[in-house]
Design a protein around this motif. Structure first.
Motif, PDB file in Angstrom:
ATOM      1  N   MET A 136       3.116 -15.548  14.465  1.00  0.00           N
ATOM      2  CA  MET A 136       3.792 -14.176  14.340  1.00  0.00           C
ATOM      3  C   MET A 136       2.576 -13.296  13.974  1.00  0.00           C
ATOM      4  N   LYS A 137       2.310 -12.149  14.538  1.00  0.00           N
ATOM      5  CA  LYS A 137       1.382 -11.104  14.389  1.00  0.00           C
ATOM      6  C   LYS A 137       1.800 -10.218  13.071  1.00  0.00           C
ATOM      7  N   GLN A 138       0.818  -9.606  12.667  1.00  0.00           N
ATOM      8  CA  GLN A 138       1.273  -8.784  11.440  1.00  0.00           C
ATOM      9  C   GLN A 138       0.821  -7.196  12.022  1.00  0.00           C
ATOM     10  N   MET A 139       1.526  -6.200  11.622  1.00  0.00           N
ATOM     11  CA  MET A 139       1.328  -4.847  11.950  1.00  0.00           C
ATOM     12  C   MET A 139       1.424  -4.109  10.648  1.00  0.00           C
ATOM     13  N   GLU A 140       0.493  -3.174  10.559  1.00  0.00           N
ATOM     14  CA  GLU A 140       0.522  -2.170   9.380  1.00  0.00           C
ATOM     15  C   GLU A 140       1.172  -1.096   9.733  1.00  0.00           C
ATOM     16  N   VAL A 141       2.276  -0.505   9.129  1.00  0.00           N
ATOM     17  CA  VAL A 141       2.906   0.645   9.647  1.00  0.00           C
ATOM     18  C   VAL A 141       3.087   1.495   8.165  1.00  0.00           C
ATOM     19  N   THR A 142       3.278   2.834   8.748  1.00  0.00           N
ATOM     20  CA  THR A 142       3.786   3.970   7.618  1.00  0.00           C
ATOM     21  C   THR A 142       4.973   4.470   8.005  1.00  0.00           C
ATOM     22  N   ILE A 143       5.865   4.470   6.640  1.00  0.00           N
ATOM     23  CA  ILE A 143       7.028   5.071   6.694  1.00  0.00           C
ATOM     24  C   ILE A 143       7.019   6.085   5.504  1.00  0.00           C
ATOM     25  N   MET A 144       7.042   7.259   5.565  1.00  0.00           N
ATOM     26  CA  MET A 144       7.187   8.458   4.727  1.00  0.00           C
ATOM     27  C   MET A 144       5.969   8.373   3.944  1.00  0.00           C
ATOM     28  N   GLY A 145       4.826   8.037   4.582  1.00  0.00           N
ATOM     29  CA  GLY A 145       3.741   8.299   3.653  1.00  0.00           C
ATOM     30  C   GLY A 145       3.185   6.786   2.998  1.00  0.00           C
ATOM     31  N   GLN A 146       4.125   5.746   3.145  1.00  0.00           N
ATOM     32  CA  GLN A 146       4.046   4.610   2.435  1.00  0.00           C
ATOM     33  C   GLN A 146       3.524   3.423   3.576  1.00  0.00           C
ATOM     34  N   SER A 147       2.457   2.805   3.089  1.00  0.00           N
ATOM     35  CA  SER A 147       1.979   1.788   4.112  1.00  0.00           C
ATOM     36  C   SER A 147       2.701   0.372   4.007  1.00  0.00           C
ATOM     37  N   TYR A 148       3.200  -0.244   5.021  1.00  0.00           N
ATOM     38  CA  TYR A 148       3.652  -1.487   5.051  1.00  0.00           C
ATOM     39  C   TYR A 148       3.234  -2.468   5.878  1.00  0.00           C
ATOM     40  N   LEU A 149       3.138  -3.932   5.638  1.00  0.00           N
ATOM     41  CA  LEU A 149       2.557  -5.014   6.350  1.00  0.00           C
ATOM     42  C   LEU A 149       3.763  -5.830   6.845  1.00  0.00           C
ATOM     43  N   LEU A 150       4.349  -5.562   8.323  1.00  0.00           N
ATOM     44  CA  LEU A 150       5.347  -6.102   8.596  1.00  0.00           C
ATOM     45  C   LEU A 150       4.982  -7.231   9.766  1.00  0.00           C
ATOM     46  N   GLY A 151       5.823  -8.456   9.616  1.00  0.00           N
ATOM     47  CA  GLY A 151       5.478  -9.404  10.606  1.00  0.00           C
ATOM     48  C   GLY A 151       6.093  -8.833  12.047  1.00  0.00           C
ATOM     49  N   LEU A 168       8.672  -2.460  17.680  1.00  0.00           N
ATOM     50  CA  LEU A 168       8.720  -2.269  16.269  1.00  0.00           C
ATOM     51  C   LEU A 168       8.026  -1.296  15.992  1.00  0.00           C
ATOM     52  N   ALA A 169       7.250  -0.496  16.510  1.00  0.00           N
ATOM     53  CA  ALA A 169       6.734   0.956  16.543  1.00  0.00           C
ATOM     54  C   ALA A 169       7.460   1.945  16.547  1.00  0.00           C
ATOM     55  N   ALA A 170       8.559   1.789  17.777  1.00  0.00           N
ATOM     56  CA  ALA A 170       9.682   2.695  17.865  1.00  0.00           C
ATOM     57  C   ALA A 170      10.510   2.587  16.740  1.00  0.00           C
ATOM     58  N   ALA A 171      10.797   1.453  16.464  1.00  0.00           N
ATOM     59  CA  ALA A 171      11.912   1.344  15.249  1.00  0.00           C
ATOM     60  C   ALA A 171      11.516   1.968  14.003  1.00  0.00           C
ATOM     61  N   VAL A 172      10.177   1.724  13.585  1.00  0.00           N
ATOM     62  CA  VAL A 172       9.567   2.374  12.745  1.00  0.00           C
ATOM     63  C   VAL A 172       9.429   3.960  12.731  1.00  0.00           C
ATOM     64  N   ALA A 173       9.215   4.499  13.837  1.00  0.00           N
ATOM     65  CA  ALA A 173       9.246   5.931  13.954  1.00  0.00           C
ATOM     66  C   ALA A 173      10.627   6.469  13.569  1.00  0.00           C
ATOM     67  N   HIS A 174      11.456   5.744  14.315  1.00  0.00           N
ATOM     68  CA  HIS A 174      13.044   5.911  14.103  1.00  0.00           C
ATOM     69  C   HIS A 174      13.290   6.111  12.635  1.00  0.00           C
ATOM     70  N   VAL A 175      12.811   5.113  11.794  1.00  0.00           N
ATOM     71  CA  VAL A 175      13.430   5.048  10.518  1.00  0.00           C
ATOM     72  C   VAL A 175      12.534   6.163   9.723  1.00  0.00           C
TER      73      VAL A 175
END
Length: 96
Positions: free
Chosen positions: A1-16, A25-32
């Motif tokens: 499984m790959k890991q992606m670093e995303v940002t939600i409301m200015g906070q970084s998260y490392l997601l599988g 996943l990028a679309a879901a993160v943008a929606h959230v």
């Protein structure tokens, strides 16, 4: 499984993320992120945890209200199913 670093409301998260699922996943993160930012920007809620819960409830409500896409059954498929049921039940239990 790959890991992606995303940002939600200015906070970084490392997601599988499963291979090939990066765009979804990028679309879901943008929606959230949009949903949480809208709640924060409305100014009534300040706590990040409460914003996250409200955003999750809003998104779940939207999904629950979305019309389900179910294909309309074809008449010949229905007829074939009825015929198979009739054959399985015998003459005493015919549906039609």
């Amino acid at each position: 499984m790959k890991q992606m670093e995303v940002t939600i409301m200015g906070q970084s998260y490392l997601l599988g993320c499963p291979e090939g699922g990066e765009a979804a996943l990028a679309a879901a993160v943008a929606h959230v992120d949009r949903e949480m930012s809208a709640i924060r920007d409305a100014g009534k809620v300040k706590a990040r945890e409460r914003i996250a819960v409200l955003a999750a409830l809003n998104l779940a409500y939207q999904l629950a209200g979305a019309p389900r896409e179910t294909p309309a059954p074809e008449a010949d498929v229905d007829d074939a199913l009825i015929k198979r049921l009739d054959e399985a039940l015998g003459h005493d239990g015919q549906l039609l």
